[in-house]
Scaffold this active site. Structure first.
Site, short mmCIF file in Angstrom:
data_model
loop_
_atom_site.label_atom_id
_atom_site.label_comp_id
_atom_site.label_asym_id
_atom_site.label_seq_id
_atom_site.Cartn_x
_atom_site.Cartn_y
_atom_site.Cartn_z
N HIS A 38 34.29 42.76 38.66
CA HIS A 38 34.32 43.89 39.58
C HIS A 38 33.47 45.10 39.23
O HIS A 38 33.48 46.06 40.00
CB HIS A 38 35.77 44.35 39.77
CG HIS A 38 36.65 43.31 40.35
ND1 HIS A 38 36.51 42.83 41.64
CD2 HIS A 38 37.68 42.61 39.80
CE1 HIS A 38 37.42 41.90 41.87
NE2 HIS A 38 38.14 41.75 40.77
N HIS A 142 42.71 45.04 36.57
CA HIS A 142 42.83 44.36 37.86
C HIS A 142 42.36 45.30 38.97
O HIS A 142 42.75 46.47 39.00
CB HIS A 142 44.29 43.95 38.11
CG HIS A 142 44.56 43.44 39.48
ND1 HIS A 142 44.14 42.19 39.92
CD2 HIS A 142 45.18 44.02 40.53
CE1 HIS A 142 44.52 42.04 41.18
NE2 HIS A 142 45.14 43.13 41.58
#
EC number: 3.1.27.-
Length: 149
Positions: A38, A142
């Site tokens: 990410h 996350h």
């Protein structure tokens, strides 16, 4: 073995259990996976195909199925990490989730064709949004979502 030697051995083992990042190995693994999946300052709308392929981002970590959607934060890891170290607000519904106080540029890569790696083809879309990440201590592990404000 004397008390001082025992203490030295315990301290050595404790230090060995911490990574160079200063966190336990399991948190380090999740943080590095988060960065791979990410965070990339150099991604653009046009480079989704290449980045997804090079980083081998698939639907499941051990599979070859193309991932439908993946979001990249256009920043470096230290900038994203600030969300967990004072630059984010804890979410009331989940104590591990933090929303960034500032917006980030993100690139959302959406699958347009292909079923299996390396034949996945993506379309990139740039937007500006606050990010919500799960933090373990001071480490993002996350990506939950982006919020347009």
């Amino acid at each position: 073995m004397g008390i001082h030697q025992c203490t030295a051995v315990v301290l050595l083992l404790l230090c060995a259990s911490l990574s160079t990042y200063g966190q336990p190995a399991e948190i380090r693994r999740r943080y590095e996976h988060f960065l791979t999946q990410h965070v990339y300052g150099g991604i653009t709308e046009q480079t989704c195909d290449r980045v997804m392929r090079q980083r081998r981002i698939t639907r499941f970590p051990t599979g070859n199925d193309c991932k439908e959607v993946n979001t990249f934060i256009q920043a470096n890891g230290n900038h994203v990490r600030t969300v967990c170290t004072g630059g984010g607000t804890r979410q009331t519904d989940n104590r591990d989730l933090y929303m960034s106080n500032n917006q980030f540029t993100v690139i959302t890569c959406t699958l347009r064709s292909g079923e299996r790696h390396p034949n996945c083809r993506y379309r990139g879309k740039e937007s500006s949004r606050k990010i919500v990440v799960a933090c373990e201590g001071e480490w993002p592990t996350h990506y939950e979502k982006g919020v347009i404000v």
